[in-house]
Design an enzyme around this catalytic site. Structure first.
Site, mmCIF file in Angstrom:
data_model
loop_
_atom_site.group_PDB
_atom_site.id
_atom_site.type_symbol
_atom_site.label_atom_id
_atom_site.label_comp_id
_atom_site.label_asym_id
_atom_site.label_seq_id
_atom_site.Cartn_x
_atom_site.Cartn_y
_atom_site.Cartn_z
ATOM 1 N N ASN A 1 21.126 21.839 22.396
ATOM 2 C CA ASN A 1 22.582 21.712 22.557
ATOM 3 C C ASN A 1 23.299 21.099 21.350
ATOM 4 O OD1 ASN A 1 21.355 19.299 23.123
ATOM 5 N ND2 ASN A 1 22.730 18.771 24.796
ATOM 6 N N GLU B 1 14.919 10.827 25.148
ATOM 7 C CA GLU B 1 16.308 11.108 25.538
ATOM 8 C C GLU B 1 16.265 12.318 26.453
ATOM 9 O OE1 GLU B 1 18.777 9.317 25.032
ATOM 10 O OE2 GLU B 1 18.296 8.061 23.321
ATOM 11 N N CYS C 1 23.646 16.358 28.024
ATOM 12 C CA CYS C 1 22.772 15.568 28.905
ATOM 13 C C CYS C 1 23.522 14.479 29.650
ATOM 14 C CB CYS C 1 21.679 14.937 28.065
ATOM 15 S SG CYS C 1 22.372 14.066 26.651
ATOM 16 N N GLU D 1 19.020 5.443 20.955
ATOM 17 C CA GLU D 1 19.373 5.988 19.656
ATOM 18 C C GLU D 1 20.693 5.343 19.217
ATOM 19 O OE1 GLU D 1 18.907 10.400 20.281
ATOM 20 O OE2 GLU D 1 17.071 10.002 19.170
HETATM 21 P P1 NAD Z 1 13.168 21.280 26.863
HETATM 22 O O1 NAD Z 1 12.573 20.074 27.481
HETATM 23 O O2 NAD Z 1 12.872 22.592 27.433
HETATM 24 O O3 NAD Z 1 12.773 21.374 25.324
HETATM 25 C C1 NAD Z 1 13.036 20.322 24.441
HETATM 26 C C2 NAD Z 1 12.099 20.419 23.245
HETATM 27 O O4 NAD Z 1 10.772 20.133 23.664
HETATM 28 C C3 NAD Z 1 12.035 21.791 22.572
HETATM 29 O O5 NAD Z 1 12.004 21.601 21.174
HETATM 30 C C4 NAD Z 1 10.720 22.368 23.062
HETATM 31 O O6 NAD Z 1 10.120 23.272 22.158
HETATM 32 C C5 NAD Z 1 9.884 21.119 23.165
HETATM 33 N N1 NAD Z 1 8.751 21.198 24.097
HETATM 34 C C6 NAD Z 1 8.617 21.969 25.196
HETATM 35 N N2 NAD Z 1 7.437 21.722 25.788
HETATM 36 C C7 NAD Z 1 6.814 20.762 25.066
HETATM 37 C C8 NAD Z 1 5.571 20.075 25.182
HETATM 38 N N3 NAD Z 1 4.731 20.326 26.175
HETATM 39 N N4 NAD Z 1 5.268 19.135 24.267
HETATM 40 C C9 NAD Z 1 6.119 18.850 23.261
HETATM 41 N N5 NAD Z 1 7.302 19.482 23.090
HETATM 42 C C10 NAD Z 1 7.653 20.426 23.992
HETATM 43 O O7 NAD Z 1 14.741 20.978 26.830
HETATM 44 P P2 NAD Z 1 15.905 21.960 26.428
HETATM 45 O O8 NAD Z 1 16.003 22.992 27.490
HETATM 46 O O9 NAD Z 1 15.777 22.361 25.018
HETATM 47 O O10 NAD Z 1 17.167 20.988 26.512
HETATM 48 C C11 NAD Z 1 17.803 20.698 27.703
HETATM 49 C C12 NAD Z 1 17.343 19.364 28.263
HETATM 50 O O11 NAD Z 1 17.467 18.351 27.266
HETATM 51 C C13 NAD Z 1 18.209 18.913 29.408
HETATM 52 O O12 NAD Z 1 17.416 18.348 30.413
HETATM 53 C C14 NAD Z 1 19.082 17.853 28.776
HETATM 54 O O13 NAD Z 1 19.603 16.915 29.673
HETATM 55 C C15 NAD Z 1 18.169 17.244 27.793
HETATM 56 N N6 NAD Z 1 18.946 16.578 26.735
HETATM 57 C C16 NAD Z 1 18.947 15.215 26.664
HETATM 58 C C17 NAD Z 1 19.699 14.567 25.711
HETATM 59 C C18 NAD Z 1 19.721 13.064 25.603
HETATM 60 O O14 NAD Z 1 20.085 12.552 24.554
HETATM 61 N N7 NAD Z 1 19.380 12.322 26.642
HETATM 62 C C19 NAD Z 1 20.452 15.313 24.798
HETATM 63 C C20 NAD Z 1 20.424 16.700 24.892
HETATM 64 C C21 NAD Z 1 19.659 17.321 25.860
#
Ligand code: NAD
Length: 487
Positions: free
Chosen positions: A152, A249, A283, A461
């Site tokens: 995002n 996060e 998020c 962060e």
């Molecule tokens: P996701 O968890 O599907 O993927 C996030 C990242 O993790 C990607 O780069 C992905 O390739 C990697 N990944 C996936 N499986 C993994 C594994 N087993 N080991 C290591 N890395 C792995 O999330 P998304 O769909 O890209 O993003 C949406 C989510 O992120 C939502 O839940 C959102 O709330 C959260 N988010 C949180 C924040 C925050 O600051 N708290 C900010 C933005 C998004």
């Protein structure tokens, strides 16, 4: 539309390709067109980049904080000079409206580099006097840190993780989301141009398996993830094998509480920002909007009017306020949640449908959606949707709304709108959340700590707090007299 980078990865100061890595195609969410073809890293490349980062880190840590800070501040200036170009690529990569990316993405990365560049020289230990002896402490870098990003805020996430790490003297390896791999490469290029030594900041592409390889790698000292809760559990599990430090996060289902005495137009504006900005893919969004009963119907009515005026369309048109979701898969997921809201008896006020826009046939567009009369047990009130879907819930009492707001495994963010100062502070203090707002929503300046509690995260962060998460504390006892040994 094309946004092909020079190569997939940026390691040891150079672009690098892995033609044998898994293909990673990047599409423009507004049309579905492929705008770049990249390759994922291979396990060999992961080992190589870790080794190169380890070698580069020592020299970087030996520089003074002022010297390191100067590089980061120069990078901030270079980002600002290229803001228009980077924002366009961020829009192509994410589908977010240019109106947003011009002010919230590269700009936020620049702010972050400037802030941590400014405080790099102020990272110090302390001295504790013990009679004639004394103890001093050193804040030392952890070594090589790695970051894994969500889709995002691709460049912002890369900068929020890398800037404090680099300021403290660490080397960094960043793996962007496979959905949005482009702007982190520009960050790498800019940091090198600003004078960062080769190997200190590296970008490698890949899917979850490459993220998992970083999380488990014995040559990496810390892993910082922005992603979903299930991914967070996996990354923490992998990090546990080498007892790595983690920052997490993760997702949320944050409450935004509107009391009857609030400025209603402000509260509606806050709720809309906290649900529709970035097409709802934030998020910290306040996706459970609790509104006190005396103003509930008026709130819903004005919210409908204002929501129906949102301009949806071509993300590159500067007048567009809302672009598509990141992908068709994400749109299907959001539509499933909307169907569940209808099935479970919520009142659909507006939206709820996919949008077919002329010239954007393959775009993942969806109408901003508001549900009223949502109850706490409904799926749309319990699960993170990550799309422009707002749930409005009525409440009667302060203590009741606090209990309901806290009845979730998440704890990322929360907001309160009221003119009653005492109540604002009392309610915020009672909410289980890491990042909160009074009479506004979703402002995240680099000066303020950002992060969650409960299942929404670990660590913080931004702000000075982030420095603690990228350093380790060494205490040094200095004796001035003879050793008092009984042996
Ligand atoms: P996701 O968890 O599907 O993927 C996030 C990242 O993790 C990607 O780069 C992905 O390739 C990697 N990944 C996936 N499986 C993994 C594994 N087993 N080991 C290591 N890395 C792995 O999330 P998304 O769909 O890209 O993003 C949406 C989510 O992120 C939502 O839940 C959102 O709330 C959260 N988010 C949180 C924040 C925050 O600051 N708290 C900010 C933005 C998004």
């Amino acid at each position: 539309m094309q946004a092909q980078p020079r190569a997939s990865h940026h390691i040891n100061g150079q672009f690098h390709e892995t033609p044998d890595g898994a293909p990673l195609d990047v599409s423009y969410p507004a049309t579905g067109d492929i705008i770049a073809r990249l390759h994922a890293a291979t396990p060999e490349l992961v080992d190589r980049v870790v080794a190169e980062a380890r070698a580069a880190q020592k020299g970087w840590a030996r520089l003074t904080g002022s010297e390191r800070g100067r590089v980061l501040r120069r990078a901030a200036d270079l980002i600002r000079a290229r803001n228009a170009e980077i924002s366009r690529i961020e829009t192509l990569d994410t589908g977010k409206a240019l109106q947003e990316t011009l002010v919230a993405d590269a700009a936020s990365a620049a702010d972050c580099l400037e802030y941590f560049g400014g405080i790099a020289a102020a990272i110090t230990g302390e001295t504790v006097n013990l009679g004639d002896d004394f103890v001093y402490t050193r804040r030392e870098p952890l070594g090589v840190c790695a970051g894994i990003g969500a889709w995002n805020y691709p460049m912002q996430i890369a900068a929020w993780k890398a800037a404090p790490a680099l300021a403290a003297g660490n080397a960094f390896i960043f793996k962007p989301s496979e959905m949005t791999p482009l702007t982190a490469l520009i960050l790498a290029e800019i940091l090198c141009e600003a004078g960062l030594p080769n190997g200190v900041f590296n970008v490698i592409q890949g899917f979850g398996d490459i993220g998992a390889a970083l999380a488990a790698h014995p040559g990496i000292d810390k892993i910082s993830l922005t992603g979903s809760v299930p991914t967070g559990s996996k990354v923490m599990g992998a990090a546990a094998t080498t007892l790595k430090d983690v920052t997490m996060e993760l997702g949320g289902k944050s409450p935004l509480i509107v009391f009857a005495d609030a400025d209603l137009e402000d509260a509606i504006g806050g709720a809309m920002l906290g649900n529709f900005y970035s097409t709802g893919q934030i998020c910290s969004n306040g996706t459970r909007v609790f509104v006190e009963k005396p103003v509930y119907e008026r709130f819903v009515e004005r919210l409908q009017t204002r929501t129906e005026k949102i301009r949806i369309g071509d993300p590159l048109d500067p007048d567009t306020q809302m672009g598509p979701l990141i992908s068709m898969a994400q749109r299907d997921k959001v539509l499933d949640y909307i169907a569940s809201g209808q099935r479970e008896g919520a009142r659909l006020i507006t939206g709820g449908t996919p949008l077919e826009l002329q010239g954007f046939a393959g775009g993942a567009f969806i109408a901003p959606t508001v549900f009223a009369d949502v109850t706490d047990d409904m799926t749309i009130a319990r699960e993170e949707i990550f799309g422009p879907v707002m749930a409005v819930l009525p409440f009667a009492e302060e203590s009741e709304v606090i209990d309901r707001a806290n009845a979730t495994p998440y704890g990322l963010a929360a907001g309160v709108f009221t003119r009653d100062l005492a109540r604002a502070h009392r309610v915020i203090a009672a909410l289980d959340a890491g990042t909160t707002w009074i009479n506004t929503y979703n402002l995240t300046p680099v000066e303020a700590p950002f992060g969650g509690v409960k299942r929404s995260g670990i660590g913080r962060e931004n702000s000075m707090a982030a420095i603690n998460h990228y350093t380790r504390l060494k205490s040094v006892y200095v004796a001035s007299g003879p050793v008092d040994s009984p042996y």
